[in-house]
Scaffold this motif. Sequence first.
Motif, mmCIF file in Angstrom:
data_model
loop_
_atom_site.group_PDB
_atom_site.id
_atom_site.type_symbol
_atom_site.label_atom_id
_atom_site.label_comp_id
_atom_site.label_asym_id
_atom_site.label_seq_id
_atom_site.Cartn_x
_atom_site.Cartn_y
_atom_site.Cartn_z
ATOM 1 N N ALA A 132 35.302 42.911 47.093
ATOM 2 C CA ALA A 132 36.718 42.780 46.724
ATOM 3 C C ALA A 132 37.669 43.125 47.870
ATOM 4 O O ALA A 132 38.863 43.328 47.630
ATOM 5 N N GLY A 133 37.152 43.200 49.107
ATOM 6 C CA GLY A 133 37.978 43.644 50.233
ATOM 7 C C GLY A 133 39.265 42.845 50.400
ATOM 8 O O GLY A 133 40.310 43.392 50.743
ATOM 9 N N HIS A 134 39.194 41.536 50.096
ATOM 10 C CA HIS A 134 40.378 40.685 50.298
ATOM 11 C C HIS A 134 41.511 41.022 49.333
ATOM 12 O O HIS A 134 42.633 40.566 49.513
ATOM 13 N N LYS A 135 41.230 41.826 48.324
ATOM 14 C CA LYS A 135 42.270 42.207 47.351
ATOM 15 C C LYS A 135 43.019 43.472 47.783
ATOM 16 O O LYS A 135 44.005 43.852 47.152
ATOM 17 N N PHE A 136 42.502 44.179 48.799
ATOM 18 C CA PHE A 136 43.030 45.508 49.104
ATOM 19 C C PHE A 136 44.093 45.476 50.199
ATOM 20 O O PHE A 136 44.115 44.581 51.051
ATOM 21 N N SER A 137 44.939 46.523 50.194
ATOM 22 C CA SER A 137 45.926 46.686 51.267
ATOM 23 C C SER A 137 45.191 46.993 52.572
ATOM 24 O O SER A 137 44.046 47.486 52.555
ATOM 25 N N SER A 138 45.842 46.724 53.699
ATOM 26 C CA SER A 138 45.175 46.970 54.982
ATOM 27 C C SER A 138 44.912 48.467 55.172
ATOM 28 O O SER A 138 43.884 48.865 55.738
ATOM 29 N N VAL A 139 45.787 49.322 54.633
ATOM 30 C CA VAL A 139 45.564 50.772 54.778
ATOM 31 C C VAL A 139 44.324 51.196 53.993
ATOM 32 O O VAL A 139 43.465 51.932 54.501
ATOM 33 N N TYR A 140 44.201 50.715 52.764
ATOM 34 C CA TYR A 140 43.052 51.098 51.937
ATOM 35 C C TYR A 140 41.760 50.570 52.552
ATOM 36 O O TYR A 140 40.747 51.277 52.612
ATOM 37 N N LYS A 141 41.809 49.335 53.045
ATOM 38 C CA LYS A 141 40.616 48.784 53.705
ATOM 39 C C LYS A 141 40.226 49.648 54.908
ATOM 40 O O LYS A 141 39.057 49.956 55.123
#
Length: 499
Positions: free
Chosen positions: A290-299
């Motif tokens: 689900a990485g594409h759903k996350f904010s860049s900070v959370y990733k």
Amino acid sequence: MNVAVGQLEAAQRNEHISVQIMSLEKRDYDVVVVGSGPNGLAAAILLQQQRLNVLVIEAKETIGGGMRTGELTLPGFKHDICSAIHPLGTGSPFFQTLPLSKHGLEWIYPDIDAAHPFDNGTAAALTRSIEDTAASLGADKQAYLDLLGPVIRDWPALAPDILGPLSFPKHPFKLAQFGLSALQPATWLAKKFTTMEAKGLLAGMAAHAIQPLSNFATSAIALVLMANGHLGGWVIPKGGSQSIATALGSYFTSLGGQIETGTYIRSIDQLPSSHAVLFDVTPKQLLEIAGHKFSSVYKWQLERYRYGDGVFKVDWALDAPIPFVAEACRKAGTVHLGSTIEEIVASEQASASGKHAEKPFVLLAQQSLFDPTRAPEGKHTAWAYCHVPNGSTKDMTAIIENQVERFAPGFKERILARHTFNTAELQTYNPNYIGGDINGGIIDIAQLFTRPALRLSPYKTSSKGLYICSSSTPPGGGVHGMCGYHAAKKVLKDLFGRR
Ligand SMILES: Cc1cc2nc3c(=O)[nH]c(=O)nc-3n(C[C@H](O)[C@H](O)[C@H](O)COP(=O)(O)OP(=O)(O)OC[C@H]3O[C@@H](n4cnc5c(N)ncnc54)[C@H](O)[C@@H]3O)c2cc1C
């Protein structure tokens, strides 16, 4: 023991009140849980208890994650593939509220929780009785009572704070007193003792943290394990750890929950529609799914999540019990093989430094001594592992067997068959064991409460409706379901307006 139940009972009292979800648009399910380990199943149960429509999706053909049992060696010999001994099985505040015995779960209490042998033929022993345990430590009797007495007395108050996310403590003074000992490196706390027996016993308990014993907070796991030995025992599920999974799954489906096995989720796009998805996976897999759903900070935070050392595991089919020299070891469910604190410290330091100890600390369980269902009549099983560098593929079989033989001469002659797992094979078996790390990420002071990321709630991702509920969240590894419980509470509060 009756701990932390106030809050849990409140949740259960709501069982008969339908959740107000009318304002939410129709979906295939209210909640989908990916993964059926103890945390996935705990989360699914709490949500289903609230009359939500919950689907659990599991990659393998059977549910359970780290709670599975199989004939790994010879027909009729039932081996715990992962989890074997359950200090938090009866001590889990959430499991305590569930009618698992009605769904077939039977706990067995070994005569001795854990024994710790030395080269002189003696052994320290953790038993249900704090007095007996202390008395067996000779000159350290009073020091042991002073250390463990307050933890046992305060455990009902401490458990919700220790077995949950970082929040304003409900009992700040008791927690502060616990923290004074728990946050110390085990090598410091051991200075409270003078005897080889007490120091060795403490070091063996702290080594469950799978990191150098000079790290801060390695005393915490030792205190929690020893206290729960005295409170609830280091219990063994009759028939194997699969029985815990079967009971949890049976209770979940009795509430109306649905389980789909044999479906590996590679992308969130494979999932049916739902208001929330809880992932019983670790950050590395969550990024892939689900990485594409996350904010860049959370990733960025998840990419920096740290995994710990791996384990190398051996299961044996035996034609007789292990002939330990020390009597306590012949009566114990668990045996810690590592002798002195100095040897255990060196072993844990070696694996953390990318090396393989010649005399590693070995955790060994002998379930069939107490559970005759595990092996044909007169025969036995044993289960053991040692810590190795993350990703190691070195075969540690001979080294582990030498450690057993050291305290039980004649052991090797009793081996009928063996099965081994290196770290890569463990990860193939269960993708959550990244590099053989069985705790879903190192549980050191930096990741103790903030796993997998520093956020107001560690269970909530940066994407609405997506949550993580595995042992990569507080309180971390082990079969207790508390990560899943807290993640499900967060979902109920965020999306369904429940406290
Ligand atoms: C060798 C070993 C010994 C252990 N000994 C003990 C012990 O004695 N006592 C103890 O308390 N704990 C022990 N543990 C640790 C314990 O098993 C884990 O901490 C616990 O199982 C973690 O629970 P979990 O729900 O977070 O994840 P897991 O139990 O790992 O469950 C995750 C589940 O998710 C599934 N899954 C993963 N990815 C996907 C995907 N993409 N799609 C669908 N499904 C997926 C997996 O197949 C698995 O079933 C041991 C572990 C190992 C490996």
